[in-house]
Design a protein around this motif. Structure first.
Motif, short mmCIF file in Angstrom:
data_model
loop_
_atom_site.label_atom_id
_atom_site.label_comp_id
_atom_site.label_asym_id
_atom_site.label_seq_id
_atom_site.Cartn_x
_atom_site.Cartn_y
_atom_site.Cartn_z
N UNK A 316 0.87 -0.86 -0.14
CA UNK A 316 -0.10 0.18 0.04
C UNK A 316 0.70 1.42 0.17
N UNK A 317 0.19 2.16 -0.40
CA UNK A 317 0.90 3.71 -0.65
C UNK A 317 0.33 4.53 0.06
N UNK A 318 1.10 5.28 0.32
CA UNK A 318 0.38 6.37 1.76
C UNK A 318 1.07 7.81 1.41
N UNK A 319 -0.01 8.23 0.87
CA UNK A 319 0.61 10.44 1.01
C UNK A 319 -0.06 11.61 1.31
N UNK A 320 -0.10 12.68 1.51
CA UNK A 320 -0.48 13.16 1.72
C UNK A 320 -1.23 14.52 1.01
N UNK A 321 -1.73 15.60 0.86
CA UNK A 321 -1.68 16.40 -0.06
C UNK A 321 -0.54 17.69 0.61
N UNK A 322 -1.13 18.76 0.15
CA UNK A 322 -0.11 20.27 0.21
C UNK A 322 0.16 20.31 1.44
N UNK A 323 -1.17 20.84 2.42
CA UNK A 323 -1.01 20.91 3.35
C UNK A 323 -0.06 20.02 4.14
N UNK A 324 0.29 18.86 4.45
CA UNK A 324 0.79 18.52 5.53
C UNK A 324 2.68 18.07 4.29
N UNK A 325 2.00 17.71 3.06
CA UNK A 325 3.48 17.55 1.96
C UNK A 325 4.31 18.58 2.27
N UNK A 326 4.25 19.86 1.84
CA UNK A 326 5.25 20.65 1.53
C UNK A 326 4.85 21.33 2.92
N UNK A 327 6.38 21.67 3.01
CA UNK A 327 6.68 22.55 4.68
C UNK A 327 5.61 23.17 5.28
N UNK A 328 6.04 22.76 6.49
CA UNK A 328 4.26 23.34 7.07
C UNK A 328 5.03 22.68 9.03
N UNK A 329 4.02 24.07 9.42
CA UNK A 329 4.41 23.93 11.08
C UNK A 329 3.94 22.91 11.79
N UNK A 330 2.90 22.44 11.19
CA UNK A 330 1.56 21.54 12.23
C UNK A 330 3.16 19.67 12.05
N UNK A 331 4.13 19.68 11.55
CA UNK A 331 4.56 18.81 11.44
C UNK A 331 5.86 18.94 11.95
N UNK A 332 6.34 20.09 12.93
CA UNK A 332 7.33 20.19 13.67
C UNK A 332 6.32 20.83 14.97
N UNK A 333 5.81 21.08 15.27
CA UNK A 333 4.45 20.68 16.02
C UNK A 333 4.14 19.23 17.03
N UNK A 334 4.06 18.90 15.49
CA UNK A 334 3.77 17.36 16.08
C UNK A 334 4.41 16.30 16.50
N UNK A 335 6.06 16.28 15.58
CA UNK A 335 7.25 15.90 16.04
C UNK A 335 8.05 16.17 17.05
#
Lengths: 368, 115
Positions: A316-335
């Motif tokens: 299976x393949x998993x990908x996200x849309x531009x909100x989470x693929x392209x650099x964003x602050x939420x991924x930094x908040x999450x990790x």
């Protein structure tokens, strides 16, 4: 099983985290909420705000550190205010302030960490420095619910095939020279096409109209790849095309090769190389999941090509849309929040950013 | 704005040969658009439109501080740029002097010019 709640505040059944990202030309501010307990498909993180502003240069120009840093400095306070407003929380309610510590461009990283340090001292809230690549991986896993995927991380500054093993994200293969996004962006500069919303997106749109495939060098080196030679080659073809120079490579049976054909050929060649090394990594680690993260991961053609390979392997393949693929602050908040929940914090004097910070340097304490 | 003048920034520079304190005149009005904090000449030359200007300073304590800091940043930038230029010039002069000495000691025979 990892214990994620040893540092929870008494009487509170959730955590809040704000993340600031500015390692390249995007400035992102995100606010995330984690419920107590391990994150599962039924106990998920909640995105309260995810705002981004991109520094856009005129056609034919890349983004320079000084001007990119200026963009971040001048927008960061306004973006933080908007994110707080959107999420409906007060700044002092967050448990932790997360920022990108690297890798990335020095000056932009520096200008964003200054904002993070200021908030930390003003609100008396701890800081957590986050590895940008680990931010992408963790956000991708959370959004897609993929368990233990081989990760293809493709962006303007990075190209890596990564798999998790014993509390590290280990790099199986990577670019030997420039990143895939850099290769596409620089070709966009040669073509003098718009950088809005992003050069890669505009190449993708042109490539959809391409009909003829032009043979380009194919440069997979073991598990690694090289892209600077391909760029040089296709740049020369484009320049010949613009100057009207005779070149038999530019002649197809149906007539002259067009800019659209070149974009199409570049995408097909580069993405085929990525698919090859990803497939080999899957075979190595015996995984049948692939997660694509990073800005180039929002390219639909790359997702399609990867899906064909993964289907062949019954995976299976998993990908996200531009909100989470392209650099964003939420991924930094999450990790950053995951690290904070394990008791990791960054002292003020340890909050220096670094342009070099490899994915496998991070101790992934929050996974088994 | 009487109560807004209590936050006044300054900067101190010290090196073995020079100490300097840079201050801001709080009685003047300061803008957040600095002389040295705009877009680079390179992007302006490439036709960039500046959409990233800082917001105007508000008439609050912090707003006044922002304006004064921008002026102070300009002064620091200009001071340090001049210091670097002076250091470069001194370095070039020292090299020229060393070169002169070498030529005198070598009896005016410049080996590079032999043929």
């Amino acid at each position: 099983m990892v214990q994620l709640d040893l540092h929870a505040k008494p009487g509170k059944d959730y955590y809040l985290s704000i993340g600031l990202e500015g390692s390249a030309n995007k400035l992102g501010v995100g606010i995330i909420r984690h419920p107590l307990g391990n994150l599962t498909p039924t106990n998920k993180a909640e995105v309260l705000a995810n705002i981004r502003d991109t520094y856009i240069t005129p056609p034919g120009e890349g983004f320079l550190p000084r001007d990119t840093a200026r963009h971040h400095r001048n927008w960061v306070v306004r973006l933080i205010k908007r994110a707080l407003h959107e999420s409906g929380i007060r700044g002092t309610q967050v448990d932790v302030i997360c920022f990108t510590q690297g890798p990335g461009m020095g000056a932009p990283l520096q200008s964003v960490v200054v904002a993070a340090r200021t908030l930390s001292q003003m609100w008396e809230i701890p800081l957590v420095g986050v590895n940008h690549c680990v931010g992408h991986i963790e956000m991708g896993r959370e959004i897609t619910d993929s368990q233990n995927p081989v990760v293809l991380y493709v962006s303007g500054g990075n190209t890596q095939v990564i798999a998790y093993s014993r509390q590290r994200y280990r790099i199986f293969g990577e670019t030997l020279d420039i990143a895939i996004g850099n290769c596409l962006d620089r070709f966009a500069r040669t073509l003098k096409i718009s950088n809005n919303p992003s050069p890669g997106y505009n190449i993708e749109q042109l490539a959809k109209k391409g009909k003829n495939f032009v043979d380009l060098p194919y440069t997979v080196k073991g598990m690694d790849l090289s892209m600077s030679g391909i760029l040089e080659y296709i740049d020369n073809l484009a320049n010949d095309l613009f100057k009207g120079k005779k070149n038999k490579i530019l002649m197809a049976s149906s007539g002259q090769i067009t800019v659209e054909d070149l974009c199409f050929s570049l995408q097909e060649s580069l993405f085929a190389m990525l698919v090859e090394i990803t497939e080999r990594a899957m075979a190595h680690v015996n995984s049948n999941q692939v997660l694509i993260v990073g800005g180039v991961g929002s390219n639909v053609r790359l997702q399609e090509m990867m899906a064909i390979m993964v289907k062949d392997r019954n995976g299976s393949i998993y990908a996200t849309d531009e909100r989470f693929c392209i650099d964003n602050g939420i991924m930094i908040a999450h990790a950053g929040l995951l690290a904070y929940r394990m008791g990791q914090v960054t002292e003020l004097k340890g909050s220096v950013c670094s342009q070099r910070f490899r994915t496998d340097e991070v101790f992934v304490e929050w996974r088994d | 704005m009487p109560a807004t003048r209590d936050l006044i920034p300054y900067a101190e520079y010290s090196s073995p040969d020079l100490s300097k304190k840079l201050t801001v005149d709080a009685t003047l009005t300061h803008s957040t658009n600095g002389k040295t904090t705009g877009p680079s000449d390179h992007v302006l030359g490439a036709g960039a439109v500046d959409n990233d200007k800082p917001s105007e300073a508000k008439s609050s304590r912090l707003g006044a501080l922002r304006g004064m800091l921008t002026t102070l940043q300009d002064d620091v930038n200009e001071f340090l740029t001049q210091r670097m230029k002076d250091a470069d010039a001194a370095h070039t002069r020292a090299e020229e002097e060393a070169d002169l000495e070498r030529r005198v000691l070598d009896d005016g025979v410049d080996e590079d010019d032999e043929d």
